[in-house]
Design a protein around this motif. Structure first.
Motif, mmCIF file in Angstrom:
data_model
loop_
_atom_site.group_PDB
_atom_site.id
_atom_site.type_symbol
_atom_site.label_atom_id
_atom_site.label_comp_id
_atom_site.label_asym_id
_atom_site.label_seq_id
_atom_site.Cartn_x
_atom_site.Cartn_y
_atom_site.Cartn_z
ATOM 1 N N ARG A 106 -19.017 -50.185 -68.038
ATOM 2 C CA ARG A 106 -18.234 -50.926 -67.043
ATOM 3 C C ARG A 106 -18.696 -52.375 -67.017
ATOM 4 O O ARG A 106 -19.892 -52.655 -67.097
ATOM 5 C CB ARG A 106 -18.402 -50.299 -65.659
ATOM 6 N N THR A 107 -17.759 -53.272 -66.843
ATOM 7 C CA THR A 107 -18.095 -54.693 -66.860
ATOM 8 C C THR A 107 -18.246 -55.236 -65.450
ATOM 9 O O THR A 107 -17.710 -54.672 -64.492
ATOM 10 C CB THR A 107 -17.002 -55.494 -67.580
ATOM 11 N N ASP A 108 -18.946 -56.340 -65.367
ATOM 12 C CA ASP A 108 -19.094 -56.975 -64.055
ATOM 13 C C ASP A 108 -17.732 -57.371 -63.493
ATOM 14 O O ASP A 108 -17.478 -57.255 -62.302
ATOM 15 C CB ASP A 108 -20.027 -58.186 -64.137
ATOM 16 N N ASN A 109 -16.858 -57.790 -64.392
ATOM 17 C CA ASN A 109 -15.519 -58.173 -63.953
ATOM 18 C C ASN A 109 -14.772 -56.990 -63.333
ATOM 19 O O ASN A 109 -14.121 -57.117 -62.305
ATOM 20 C CB ASN A 109 -14.727 -58.706 -65.147
ATOM 21 N N GLU A 110 -14.897 -55.862 -63.967
ATOM 22 C CA GLU A 110 -14.215 -54.669 -63.487
ATOM 23 C C GLU A 110 -14.752 -54.243 -62.119
ATOM 24 O O GLU A 110 -13.993 -53.893 -61.216
ATOM 25 C CB GLU A 110 -14.407 -53.538 -64.504
ATOM 26 N N ILE A 111 -16.059 -54.305 -61.989
ATOM 27 C CA ILE A 111 -16.681 -53.920 -60.728
ATOM 28 C C ILE A 111 -16.302 -54.907 -59.622
ATOM 29 O O ILE A 111 -15.997 -54.531 -58.494
ATOM 30 C CB ILE A 111 -18.209 -53.829 -60.897
ATOM 31 N N LYS A 112 -16.306 -56.157 -60.000
ATOM 32 C CA LYS A 112 -15.913 -57.198 -59.030
ATOM 33 C C LYS A 112 -14.472 -56.983 -58.582
ATOM 34 O O LYS A 112 -14.163 -57.060 -57.388
ATOM 35 C CB LYS A 112 -16.077 -58.559 -59.711
ATOM 36 N N ASN A 113 -13.609 -56.696 -59.535
ATOM 37 C CA ASN A 113 -12.210 -56.437 -59.190
ATOM 38 C C ASN A 113 -12.075 -55.207 -58.311
ATOM 39 O O ASN A 113 -11.285 -55.195 -57.364
ATOM 40 C CB ASN A 113 -11.373 -56.261 -60.457
ATOM 41 N N TYR A 114 -12.836 -54.187 -58.647
ATOM 42 C CA TYR A 114 -12.805 -52.971 -57.835
ATOM 43 C C TYR A 114 -13.190 -53.296 -56.400
ATOM 44 O O TYR A 114 -12.533 -52.885 -55.449
ATOM 45 C CB TYR A 114 -13.763 -51.933 -58.418
ATOM 46 N N TRP A 115 -14.251 -54.057 -56.261
ATOM 47 C CA TRP A 115 -14.728 -54.369 -54.918
ATOM 48 C C TRP A 115 -13.685 -55.172 -54.145
ATOM 49 O O TRP A 115 -13.401 -54.904 -52.980
ATOM 50 C CB TRP A 115 -16.040 -55.143 -54.999
ATOM 51 N N ARG A 116 -13.120 -56.130 -54.817
ATOM 52 C CA ARG A 116 -12.173 -57.002 -54.112
ATOM 53 C C ARG A 116 -10.877 -56.284 -53.782
ATOM 54 O O ARG A 116 -10.337 -56.422 -52.696
ATOM 55 C CB ARG A 116 -11.876 -58.239 -54.947
ATOM 56 N N THR A 117 -10.359 -55.506 -54.738
ATOM 57 C CA THR A 117 -9.044 -54.918 -54.537
ATOM 58 C C THR A 117 -9.091 -53.626 -53.744
ATOM 59 O O THR A 117 -8.146 -53.296 -53.056
ATOM 60 C CB THR A 117 -8.340 -54.660 -55.882
#
Length: 285
Positions: A106-117
């Motif tokens: 999992r990428t930081d971008n994916e995790i960040k998106n998960y958190w935000r969305t």
DNA sequence: AAAAGACTCAACCGCGGAGAC
DNA sequence: CGTCTCCGCGGTTGAGTCTTT
């Protein structure tokens, strides 16, 4: 740098080379993949030029790390991964890359998106400021137990190991301070109910959770577990506005937070607005 | 079926740290 | 030291997709 009228192109005046922007083409992907296969990754600016890509090194790096790298996982985050994100975020905050290190593939971008969305969306729907004490407690006391339950449901059909941590690649790198005790969550959730230690004993009778110290009550709280063992921090807690209580859910909470609970006539505490909302929203995730 | 609104996620941006000179 | 370049991180954007009306 100066943008041209074409939003997908960026012209560098110094080098007079056109740099592409926007979505990557299959051809560009192929160039990048083959170059890295031959020469390895790193030195991104040089790599971009050598590979014949009209992209910045930054763009190449991002494309590779977030999309092209072979070990990247596709698909929705599993409950285990979601739980780990919640746990690690409670410890480290928005340190996405650090959190991503513990979720292989999992990428930081994916995790960040998960958190935000997902996560922040829930906060908005509940009119809670994400990151607030109230939200943190909601995550601890409702969301995470629900994820544990999901994990339990998923694994019960395939394995007797309730958390199946050994078999979950996502959890292989869980820091020891965050590792759950083996078998802890096979217990009924009610056994892990929140306990409270009141600083203002005169008000304890108004609070929804029985002090657990005496261990002689039967006020079952549906969904709290004890994440102190997971290394939750207590930072940033406002100690002034209300008398503080400490919950076994790992949080120090103020009085106002318990507006969310109600008590049944049989002295049996049940979850009210926040719990139900989170509970329902969890199913959508 | 079409329009509007909501959501997702790939990609970009700006900033700060590290290292070379 | 100061400056420059590169790299990596976190925040943000916006096009495409999905859902709702």
């Amino acid at each position: 740098m100066s943008a041209t009228a074409n939003p997908e192109l960026l012209v560098s005046n110094e080098e007079e080379t056109e740099l592409r922007r926007g979505p990557w083409t299959l051809e560009e992907d192929s160039l990048l993949i083959h170059y890295i296969a031959r020469h390895g990754e790193g030195r991104w600016n040089m790599l971009a030029k050598s590979a014949g890509l009209k992209r910045t090194g930054k763009s190449c790096r991002l494309r590779w790390l977030n999309y092209l790298k072979p070990d990247i996982k596709r698909g929705n985050l599993t409950p285990q991964e979601q739980l780990l994100i919640l746990e690690l975020h409670s410890k480290w905050g928005n340190r996405w890359s650090k959190i991503a290190q513990h979720l292989p593939g999992r990428t930081d971008n994916e995790i960040k998106n998960y958190w935000r969305t997902r996560v922040q969306k829930q906060a908005r729907q509940l009119n809670i400021e994400s990151g607030s004490d109230r939200f943190i407690d909601a995550v601890r006391c409702f969301w995470m137990p629900r994820l544990h339950q999901k994990i339990e449901q998923n694994s019960s059909s395939s394995s007797s190991n309730i958390l199946n941590y050994e078999n979950s690649g996502a959890n292989n790198n869980v820091p020891s301070s965050l590792s759950p005790p083996q078998g802890e969550f096979t217990d009924t959730i009610a056994e892990n109910h929140c306990s409270l230690q009141f600083q203002d004993q005169t008000r304890s009778d108004q609070l929804p959770f029985e002090n657990d110290n005496n261990n002689n009550n039967n006020n079952n709280v549906n969904v709290c577990y004890n994440p102190i063992i997971y290394g939750y921090g207590m930072e940033g807690v406002n100690l002034e506005e209300f008398p503080m209580v400490e919950t076994s859910c790992g949080g120090i909470s103020n009085y106002s937070q318990f507006d969310y609970y109600s008590q049944s006539s049989e002295n049996d505490w049940v979850l009210n607005n926040m719990g139900d909302a989170l509970w329902n929203n969890m199913d959508q995730m």
